[in-house]
Motif scaffolding. Structure first.
Motif, PDB file in Angstrom:
ATOM      1  N   GLY A 137       0.788  -1.220   0.000  1.00  0.00           N
ATOM      2  CA  GLY A 137       0.000   0.000   0.000  1.00  0.00           C
ATOM      3  C   GLY A 137       0.826   1.280   0.000  1.00  0.00           C
ATOM      4  N   LEU A 138       0.347   2.239   0.764  1.00  0.00           N
ATOM      5  CA  LEU A 138       0.949   3.572   0.778  1.00  0.00           C
ATOM      6  C   LEU A 138       2.275   3.631   1.528  1.00  0.00           C
ATOM      7  CD1 LEU A 138      -2.355   5.550   1.353  1.00  0.00           C
ATOM      8  CD2 LEU A 138      -1.022   5.422  -0.763  1.00  0.00           C
ATOM      9  N   ALA A 139       2.655   2.532   2.156  1.00  0.00           N
ATOM     10  CA  ALA A 139       3.970   2.511   2.817  1.00  0.00           C
ATOM     11  C   ALA A 139       5.099   2.539   1.797  1.00  0.00           C
ATOM     12  CB  ALA A 139       4.096   1.268   3.706  1.00  0.00           C
ATOM     13  N   ASN A 140       4.830   2.004   0.611  1.00  0.00           N
ATOM     14  CA  ASN A 140       5.832   2.016  -0.457  1.00  0.00           C
ATOM     15  C   ASN A 140       5.109   1.982  -1.804  1.00  0.00           C
ATOM     16  OD1 ASN A 140       8.065   1.793  -2.092  1.00  0.00           O
ATOM     17  ND2 ASN A 140       8.558  -0.318  -1.525  1.00  0.00           N
ATOM     18  N   PRO A 141       4.502   3.102  -2.204  1.00  0.00           N
ATOM     19  CA  PRO A 141       3.682   3.106  -3.421  1.00  0.00           C
ATOM     20  C   PRO A 141       4.471   2.861  -4.700  1.00  0.00           C
ATOM     21  CG  PRO A 141       3.943   5.336  -2.565  1.00  0.00           C
ATOM     22  CD  PRO A 141       4.494   4.412  -1.521  1.00  0.00           C
ATOM     23  N   SER A 142       5.791   2.873  -4.635  1.00  0.00           N
ATOM     24  CA  SER A 142       6.567   2.577  -5.847  1.00  0.00           C
ATOM     25  C   SER A 142       6.307   1.156  -6.339  1.00  0.00           C
ATOM     26  CB  SER A 142       8.066   2.768  -5.581  1.00  0.00           C
ATOM     27  OG  SER A 142       8.554   1.788  -4.672  1.00  0.00           O
ATOM     28  N   VAL A 143       5.842   0.262  -5.434  1.00  0.00           N
ATOM     29  CA  VAL A 143       5.598  -1.128  -5.861  1.00  0.00           C
ATOM     30  C   VAL A 143       4.398  -1.216  -6.794  1.00  0.00           C
ATOM     31  CG1 VAL A 143       6.647  -2.108  -3.792  1.00  0.00           C
ATOM     32  CG2 VAL A 143       4.167  -1.738  -3.870  1.00  0.00           C
ATOM     33  N   PHE A 144       3.552  -0.192  -6.820  1.00  0.00           N
ATOM     34  CA  PHE A 144       2.402  -0.238  -7.734  1.00  0.00           C
ATOM     35  C   PHE A 144       2.901  -0.310  -9.181  1.00  0.00           C
ATOM     36  CE2 PHE A 144       0.003   2.646  -4.495  1.00  0.00           C
ATOM     37  CZ  PHE A 144      -0.013   1.611  -3.575  1.00  0.00           C
ATOM     38  N   CYS A 168      -6.824   0.043   2.294  1.00  0.00           N
ATOM     39  CA  CYS A 168      -7.837  -1.018   2.346  1.00  0.00           C
ATOM     40  C   CYS A 168      -8.794  -0.784   3.514  1.00  0.00           C
ATOM     41  CB  CYS A 168      -7.146  -2.375   2.472  1.00  0.00           C
ATOM     42  SG  CYS A 168      -8.266  -3.781   2.607  1.00  0.00           S
ATOM     43  N   ALA A 169      -8.238  -0.492   4.667  1.00  0.00           N
ATOM     44  CA  ALA A 169      -9.076  -0.279   5.856  1.00  0.00           C
ATOM     45  C   ALA A 169      -9.990   0.927   5.675  1.00  0.00           C
ATOM     46  CB  ALA A 169      -8.197  -0.090   7.091  1.00  0.00           C
ATOM     47  N   ALA A 170      -9.494   1.971   5.013  1.00  0.00           N
ATOM     48  CA  ALA A 170     -10.281   3.200   4.837  1.00  0.00           C
ATOM     49  C   ALA A 170     -11.510   2.951   3.969  1.00  0.00           C
ATOM     50  CB  ALA A 170      -9.408   4.290   4.217  1.00  0.00           C
ATOM     51  N   ILE A 171     -11.318   2.289   2.842  1.00  0.00           N
ATOM     52  CA  ILE A 171     -12.472   2.071   1.957  1.00  0.00           C
ATOM     53  C   ILE A 171     -13.446   1.068   2.569  1.00  0.00           C
ATOM     54  CG2 ILE A 171     -11.355   0.257   0.583  1.00  0.00           C
ATOM     55  CD1 ILE A 171     -13.870   2.976  -0.600  1.00  0.00           C
ATOM     56  N   ASP A 172     -12.923   0.094   3.329  1.00  0.00           N
ATOM     57  CA  ASP A 172     -13.814  -0.862   3.995  1.00  0.00           C
ATOM     58  C   ASP A 172     -14.695  -0.173   5.039  1.00  0.00           C
ATOM     59  OD1 ASP A 172     -12.925  -2.897   2.433  1.00  0.00           O
ATOM     60  OD2 ASP A 172     -11.600  -3.790   3.939  1.00  0.00           O
ATOM     61  N   LYS A 173     -14.129   0.800   5.749  1.00  0.00           N
ATOM     62  CA  LYS A 173     -14.934   1.556   6.714  1.00  0.00           C
ATOM     63  C   LYS A 173     -16.031   2.343   6.000  1.00  0.00           C
ATOM     64  CE  LYS A 173     -11.298   2.378  10.185  1.00  0.00           C
ATOM     65  NZ  LYS A 173     -10.460   3.438  10.795  1.00  0.00           N
ATOM     66  N   TYR A 208     -12.232   8.105   7.915  1.00  0.00           N
ATOM     67  CA  TYR A 208     -12.000   6.796   7.305  1.00  0.00           C
ATOM     68  C   TYR A 208     -10.501   6.499   7.189  1.00  0.00           C
ATOM     69  CZ  TYR A 208     -16.951   6.925   6.029  1.00  0.00           C
ATOM     70  OH  TYR A 208     -18.314   6.994   6.069  1.00  0.00           O
ATOM     71  N   TYR A 209      -9.761   7.463   6.705  1.00  0.00           N
ATOM     72  CA  TYR A 209      -8.328   7.247   6.522  1.00  0.00           C
ATOM     73  C   TYR A 209      -7.578   7.603   7.796  1.00  0.00           C
ATOM     74  CZ  TYR A 209      -3.517   7.785   4.997  1.00  0.00           C
ATOM     75  OH  TYR A 209      -2.149   7.682   4.895  1.00  0.00           O
ATOM     76  N   GLU A 210      -6.911   6.599   8.337  1.00  0.00           N
ATOM     77  CA  GLU A 210      -6.050   6.799   9.509  1.00  0.00           C
ATOM     78  C   GLU A 210      -4.619   6.566   9.060  1.00  0.00           C
ATOM     79  OE1 GLU A 210      -7.134   7.859  12.308  1.00  0.00           O
ATOM     80  OE2 GLU A 210      -9.301   7.566  12.059  1.00  0.00           O
ATOM     81  N   GLY A 211      -3.858   7.613   8.925  1.00  0.00           N
ATOM     82  CA  GLY A 211      -2.509   7.504   8.400  1.00  0.00           C
ATOM     83  C   GLY A 211      -1.587   6.679   9.283  1.00  0.00           C
ATOM     84  N   ALA A 212      -0.559   6.132   8.661  1.00  0.00           N
ATOM     85  CA  ALA A 212       0.456   5.364   9.384  1.00  0.00           C
ATOM     86  C   ALA A 212       1.820   5.959   9.072  1.00  0.00           C
ATOM     87  CB  ALA A 212       0.395   3.898   8.971  1.00  0.00           C
ATOM     88  N   GLU A 213       2.827   5.492   9.758  1.00  0.00           N
ATOM     89  CA  GLU A 213       4.184   6.018   9.544  1.00  0.00           C
ATOM     90  C   GLU A 213       5.159   4.876   9.273  1.00  0.00           C
ATOM     91  OE1 GLU A 213       5.297   8.587  12.717  1.00  0.00           O
ATOM     92  OE2 GLU A 213       3.592   9.946  12.439  1.00  0.00           O
ATOM     93  N   THR A 214       4.692   3.888   8.498  1.00  0.00           N
ATOM     94  CA  THR A 214       5.546   2.734   8.213  1.00  0.00           C
ATOM     95  C   THR A 214       6.503   2.990   7.057  1.00  0.00           C
ATOM     96  OG1 THR A 214       3.741   1.846   6.866  1.00  0.00           O
ATOM     97  CG2 THR A 214       3.929   1.043   9.126  1.00  0.00           C
ATOM     98  N   ARG A 233       0.323  15.632   6.108  1.00  0.00           N
ATOM     99  CA  ARG A 233      -0.445  16.540   5.241  1.00  0.00           C
ATOM    100  C   ARG A 233      -1.943  16.431   5.553  1.00  0.00           C
ATOM    101  NH1 ARG A 233      -0.845  19.884   1.231  1.00  0.00           N
ATOM    102  NH2 ARG A 233      -2.416  19.609  -0.407  1.00  0.00           N
ATOM    103  N   ASN A 234      -2.427  15.199   5.767  1.00  0.00           N
ATOM    104  CA  ASN A 234      -3.842  15.018   6.091  1.00  0.00           C
ATOM    105  C   ASN A 234      -4.211  15.763   7.378  1.00  0.00           C
ATOM    106  OD1 ASN A 234      -6.490  13.875   5.772  1.00  0.00           O
ATOM    107  ND2 ASN A 234      -5.961  12.351   7.329  1.00  0.00           N
TER     108      ASN A 234
END
Length: 412
Positions: free
Chosen positions: A280-287, A326-331, A385-391, A401-402
């Motif tokens: 996910g957003l911890a390393n979006p370069s993998v997309f 994933c958690a944000a959209i599921d909520k 819905y979106y709870e940011g992380a710092e991973t 920013r959020n």
């Protein structure tokens, strides 16, 4: 010359001969009690291939004293089923339905009233989990039982018993290490183990078989990776969970098992899911890396695709992880399912209506391209819905920013 395979001739004819399923056929177990009390009921038996589902069904049929018929839900037609029903009208029947998870709706609709009335006792067989794959209407009319994989030592002991029982035709000598090898590469499948035993006996009649000979003839294990069976999806599940858990070696192990099936499309689909759901957003370069790897794999195919897949899986497994997207959209979806929807604020609606309309503020006309105004429906104001992380550095920046944006937006 004996033409019937040993696995067919050795098939148990009583509950006492069935191995590895004591929880169902042992003393006091449900299926044994069913036979002892002469009480018939429809069943669904599920579990891996080659561990006794069909055998138990036929043993029960013989124990019940009913005419027993077989029906394959994949290949048999409704006409076949009608013929069985007609024969059952006066005396009843036991119907063994193989691959019950594939039963077509019209056949199901025709069969169910006869099961419900007791005219037909049905035993459905499937390698899939029926709670996921079998229609609820069928499940509600049957008791569901799972068969366990055969323990390794139990299978070895069974092969020893079989050798003694058929000593007149099994003339080869099998050492404990050879029997252990047969059981191990057969993935705890009784039928596969017996077939391998028989093959070695036919190949080396009267000889003392060495492990090297067995390895040469049998060559490779039964991978038990039928794409239509639960086991295949279990490997896919273990593959994703190993990457999610950051165990790179386990990830590569399960990747190897999937590569052995050469089902490249399924591997690539699962890797796309993993990239967005688990890294996910911890390393979006993998997309973009995942998309590029997928295109490269499709371009070169196997066996070279294994190298590309290995590089990508190592990257995914060792990347920082975040499931916040994933958690944000599921909520958000859960709120929708619970009826928490609300009316769209008037200033966000393009079509004119008769209600008072607060002017829409165009963010690009304001400093830093953000302006305080309400976007959520009244009923959901303040919902997060979106709870940011710092991973990872990127998501840590998103989180900061959020937080800054919410201070502006919430000041509305």
């Amino acid at each position: 010359m004996q033409t019937q395979p040993l696995a067919y001739r050795a098939r148990p004819t009583t509950l006492d001969e069935i191995i590895g399923q004591t929880h169902l056929v042992g003393p006091g177990a449900v299926l044994r009690k069913m036979v002892e009390t002469n009480h018939y009921t429809s069943l669904i038996l599920y579990g891996d291939s080659g561990i006794g589902k069909t055998t138990i069904a036929h043993v029960l049929g013989a124990s019940f004293g009913l005419n027993t018929f077989t029906f394959n839900a994949s290949t048999d037609s409704k006409a076949n089923l009608k013929a069985v029903i007609e024969q059952a009208r006066h005396y009843g029947a036991l119907l063994i339905v193989d691959e019950i998870h594939r039963m077509k709706k019209d056949i199901q609709d025709y069969l169910l009233p006869h099961v419900e009335s007791g005219l037909i006792i049905m035993i459905g067989l499937t390698t899939n989990n029926p709670y996921h794959s079998v229609n609820a209407a069928i499940r509600s009319r049957a008791h569901v039982y799972k068969l366990h994989p055969i323990p390794h030592d139990t299978l070895v002991g069974y092969l020893e018993t079989l050798i003694a029982r058929y000593s007149d035709e099994i003339t080869a000598t099998f050492s404990p290490e050879v029997l252990d090898y047969i059981a191990r590469i057969s993935n705890r499948e009784i039928r596969a183990a017996i077939n391998r035993l028989e093959l070695l006996n036919h190949t080396f009649p009267g000889e003392s078989i060495q492990l090297s000979q067995a390895e040469h003839i049998l060559q490779k294990p039964s991978l038990t990776l039928d794409k239509d069976e639960d086991n295949y999806y279990n490997v896919l599940s273990a593959f994703q969970k190993s990457i999610r858990g950051s165990d790179v070696d386990a990830s590569l192990h399960y990747l190897a098992r999937l590569i052995a099936m050469e089902d490249l499309d399924s591997i690539l689909r699962r890797l796309s899911v993993i990239a967005y759901e688990d890294v996910g957003l911890a390393n979006p370069s993998v997309f973009t890396k995942t998309e590029a790897a997928a295109q490269a794999c499709l371009r070169v195919g196997f066996p070279e695709a294994r190298i590309i897949l290995s590089a990508l899986v190592i990257d995914l497994a060792l990347s920082p992880k975040s499931n916040t997207a994933c958690a944000a959209i599921d909520k958000a979806l859960k709120d929708l399912e619970d009826g928490k929807m609300g009316k769209i604020p008037n200033h966000l609606i393009n079509i004119e209506n008769f209600e008072d309309k607060t002017p829409y503020l165009y963010p690009h006309s304001y400093p830093n391209h953000v302006v305080a105004q309400r976007y959520m429906p009244d009923e959901l104001v303040g919902t997060r819905y979106y709870e940011g992380a710092e991973t990872g550095q990127y998501e840590a920046a998103l989180k900061a920013r959020n937080k800054a944006l919410k201070k502006i937006l919430d000041s509305e």
